[in-house]
Design a protein around this motif. Structure first.
Motif, PDB file in Angstrom:
ATOM      1  N   SER A  54       0.897  -1.152  -0.120  1.00  0.00           N
ATOM      2  CA  SER A  54      -0.072  -0.035   0.013  1.00  0.00           C
ATOM      3  C   SER A  54       0.765   1.356  -0.104  1.00  0.00           C
ATOM      4  CB  SER A  54      -1.201  -0.120   1.171  1.00  0.00           C
ATOM      5  OG  SER A  54      -1.786   0.993   0.838  1.00  0.00           O
ATOM      6  N   GLU A  56      -2.862  -7.354   0.327  1.00  0.00           N
ATOM      7  CA  GLU A  56      -4.065  -8.076   1.370  1.00  0.00           C
ATOM      8  C   GLU A  56      -3.933  -9.636   0.902  1.00  0.00           C
ATOM      9  OE1 GLU A  56      -6.221  -8.796   4.451  1.00  0.00           O
ATOM     10  OE2 GLU A  56      -5.185  -7.212   4.067  1.00  0.00           O
ATOM     11  N   TYR A 111      -9.518   1.731   4.017  1.00  0.00           N
ATOM     12  CA  TYR A 111      -9.291   0.356   4.197  1.00  0.00           C
ATOM     13  C   TYR A 111     -10.139  -0.705   4.735  1.00  0.00           C
ATOM     14  CZ  TYR A 111      -4.109   1.789   3.308  1.00  0.00           C
ATOM     15  OH  TYR A 111      -3.164   2.368   2.868  1.00  0.00           O
ATOM     16  N   ASN A 170       2.355  -1.518   6.688  1.00  0.00           N
ATOM     17  CA  ASN A 170       1.994  -0.161   5.566  1.00  0.00           C
ATOM     18  C   ASN A 170       3.191   0.753   5.775  1.00  0.00           C
ATOM     19  OD1 ASN A 170       0.982   1.682   4.123  1.00  0.00           O
ATOM     20  ND2 ASN A 170      -1.039   1.727   5.326  1.00  0.00           N
ATOM     21  N   SER A 194      -3.574  -1.939  -3.537  1.00  0.00           N
ATOM     22  CA  SER A 194      -3.394  -2.695  -2.171  1.00  0.00           C
ATOM     23  C   SER A 194      -4.206  -3.904  -2.021  1.00  0.00           C
ATOM     24  CB  SER A 194      -3.606  -1.560  -1.284  1.00  0.00           C
ATOM     25  OG  SER A 194      -3.204  -0.335  -1.306  1.00  0.00           O
TER      26      SER A 194
END
Length: 584
Positions: free
Chosen positions: A122, A141, A257, A158, A137
């Protein structure tokens, strides 16, 4: 457990060994069939061996096939074309394989060794909103989930851009506007305020204004450079402001997020590594690794083998400023020595490829990175508009990710307007469907490639889309809910229909799909698998009786199939971040 591809690859390699034919041990000699209408797997080694042995490839293929004709795991084996060996798996092995998958939490996936790794993804800049490119991003994940599923210990980090001249500029403009704030009082010895003196909206406006002014006002630019240097070397007021900027940015980022169901274990940024970088520079200087170049301290990286330009990495620029390469190398040291990780993966867009090659080379040169460490820069392509250029708003500006998310939710909500959602909150349904649509679209192609953003296509309930996967799952659950009261142990047995066999064969490829996604660091293999699974399930359901099947054993078998389909959709869907719904 071994997947079917591994089982047949091993069988063929054993035969090649018996026949004294050579092959590359680490290279597969069997692959999924190019002609699934003819076979399940194929081996093309006869064509390679023909050149090596000076024989007819069909003759060699016949020799290999002859050794397999009595194998109970093979229903049929044939030779096609110039010497392709086609293999069809036996019903017994297919059923056995599926039965093992159904009883395994990892769907039959396994690997020899587990690692402790940091996945750095990210990486937004503070004081700026997330833009549409940060949608990618979701790749980080997904990889975090895939690797944890595989058994690795993963730290999701991050790596915030919270250091350097952009924040010197921001502070310089704030100082110009609010000179009376205690952060700018060199004689201030008290406790700085707990609340940030600006809002996130103010912060997002300060940097672009400061950047524009610096290009027009040399004196202002020099002040910003001085503030940047002082901040890097410990100015308490500037450090306190930067901490405020970080905190309010992080709180704002978390809302976006959360919509995408993305989480991090750590939020270390460049500022976290600054003091470590200063210590590293002093140590490297004492050991003779650094060279002076026009006042800057660098590490030479070019080798005689290089066919392209490889610039040195600048550890400290003339005037004393710490560079990104320095903090990134300090990050390498921290992850290996302090976090005791075996290595790390860094996900950014492909424009940063040279930078991370510099960081890795320099880290190798000073003995920080060793052969046993795992370290990769996973480069991804950009999110593009229909013109093939990075995606913009209608007026040509950079699209904010939060605006894109809201637009997606609004469009899905419109699709749900006239649907009976049986009491479910339509706003939450729209969020889950919309975010699943964005994530599936983003990851359904090899991540190295960019893709064209087409929201109307992505949110469609038909075709290769996230909503199609969710719809298939809703449909599957509806069927299973209808058969809850049917007395069935759900045992697999021999199948009677081609679509049934096709579905079962595809279901056995779940561990293979996870293996590919893990090894290639690309979730698109899972997207491909789950899409085909839903397609084959739909065909199976349309052609095979289930609830009204009169043969109880066959009914039990088909119910067992549906339960495994459900398990695979849920497991693979979770790995790519899909959020399942009850109705659509």
């Amino acid at each position: 457990m071994k997947n079917l591809l591994q089982i047949f690859d091993e069988k063929l390699k054993n035969i090649l060994t018996i026949l004294n034919f050579s092959f590359e041990e680490k290279k597969d000699v069997v692959k999924n069939s190019d002609r699934p209408d003819l076979s399940d797997f194929q081996c093309n080694e006869a064509l390679r061996l023909a050149k090596q042995e000076g024989k007819n490839p069909r003759e060699i293929a016949q020799q290999i096939a002859e050794k397999l004709k009595d194998d109970k795991d093979i229903e049929s084996i044939s030779i096609d074309g110039p010497g392709f060996i086609n293999i069809k798996v036996s019903p017994e092995l297919l059923t056995k394989q599926l039965d093992q998958i159904s009883n395994d939490k990892k769907l039959g996936f396994s690997k020899e060794k587990n690692y402790k790794l940091v996945i750095d993804f990210s990486s937004p800049n503070i004081a700026k909103p997330l833009h549409v490119g940060h949608l990618r991003s979701v790749i980080g994940e997904s990889l975090k989930r895939i690797m944890r599923f595989a058994g690795d210990e993963i730290i999701g980090d991050n790596h915030l851009g919270d250091w350097g001249k952009p924040y010197g500029l921001t502070i310089a403009l704030l100082k110009d506007k609010e000179a009376n704030l205690p952060y700018f009082d060199e004689n201030f010895n008290g406790k700085y305020p707990e609340e940030c003196p600006v809002t996130i909206k103010d912060l997002e406006e300060l940097y672009p204004a400061a950047s524009t002014r610096s290009k027009e006002d040399e004196e202002f630019n020099n002040i910003a450079l001085e503030i940047t240097r002082d901040m890097q070397y410990g100015h308490k007021g500037y450090r306190a402001l930067l901490k405020h900027f970080r905190n309010i940015t992080i709180e704002d980022l978390k809302t976006t997020y959360k919509d995408l169901d993305i989480s991090f274990d750590t939020w270390y940024g460049e500022s976290f590594y600054n003091d470590m970088a200063i210590d590293m520079i002093k140590d490297l200087e004492s050991k003779g690794f650094l060279k002076l170049d026009n006042g800057a301290k660098i590490i030479e990286l070019k080798t005689d083998e290089d066919k392209k330009e490889m610039p040195p990495i600048i550890m400290e620029k003339s005037g004393g400023g710490i560079m990104y390469g320095s903090t990134d190398m300090a990050g390498v040291k921290f992850r290996l020595e302090d976090e005791k990780a075996d290595g790390f993966l860094i996900l950014t867009d492909n424009r940063q490829g040279i930078h991370f090659e510099q960081v890795f080379r320099a880290s190798e040169k000073i003995g920080l990175l060793k052969p046993e460490n795992i370290y990769e820069h996973i480069a991804f392509g950009t999110v593009n508009g229909k013109d093939g250029k990075p995606f913009k708003t209608r007026d040509g500006g950079t699209m904010k990710l939060k605006d894109l998310i809201q637009e997606t939710k609004d469009k899905v909500l419109e699709l749900l307007k006239d649907r009976d959602t049986k009491g479910e909150d339509k706003n939450e349904l729209a969020r889950k469907i919309g975010m699943s649509a964005l994530k599936f679209a983003d990851m359904s192609n090899d991540i190295k490639s960019g893709y064209v953003f087409d929201l109307d296509k992505f949110i469609s309930f038909e075709g290769k889309t996230g909503p199609y996967i969710l719809y298939s799952y809703v449909r599957l659950n509806s069927i299973l809910n209808k058969i809850k009261n049917i007395d069935s142990t759900g045992k697999l047995q021999d199948f009677t229909n081609k679509s049934e066999r096709d579905l079962m064969l595809h279901m056995t490829k779940a561990p293979e799909a996870v293996t590919k996604a893990y090894n290639s660091r690309s979730p698109h293999h899972l997207c491909e698998f789950i899409y085909e699974l839903c397609q084959k399930f739909s065909k199976f359901y349309s052609e095979c009786h289930i609830t009204n099947e009169t043969d109880e054993k066959l009914k039990s078998h088909r119910i067992a199939i549906l339960k495994i389909v459900k398990k695979e959709i849920e497991t693979i869907g979770n790995l790519i971040g899909l959020e399942f719904v009850k109705v659509m």
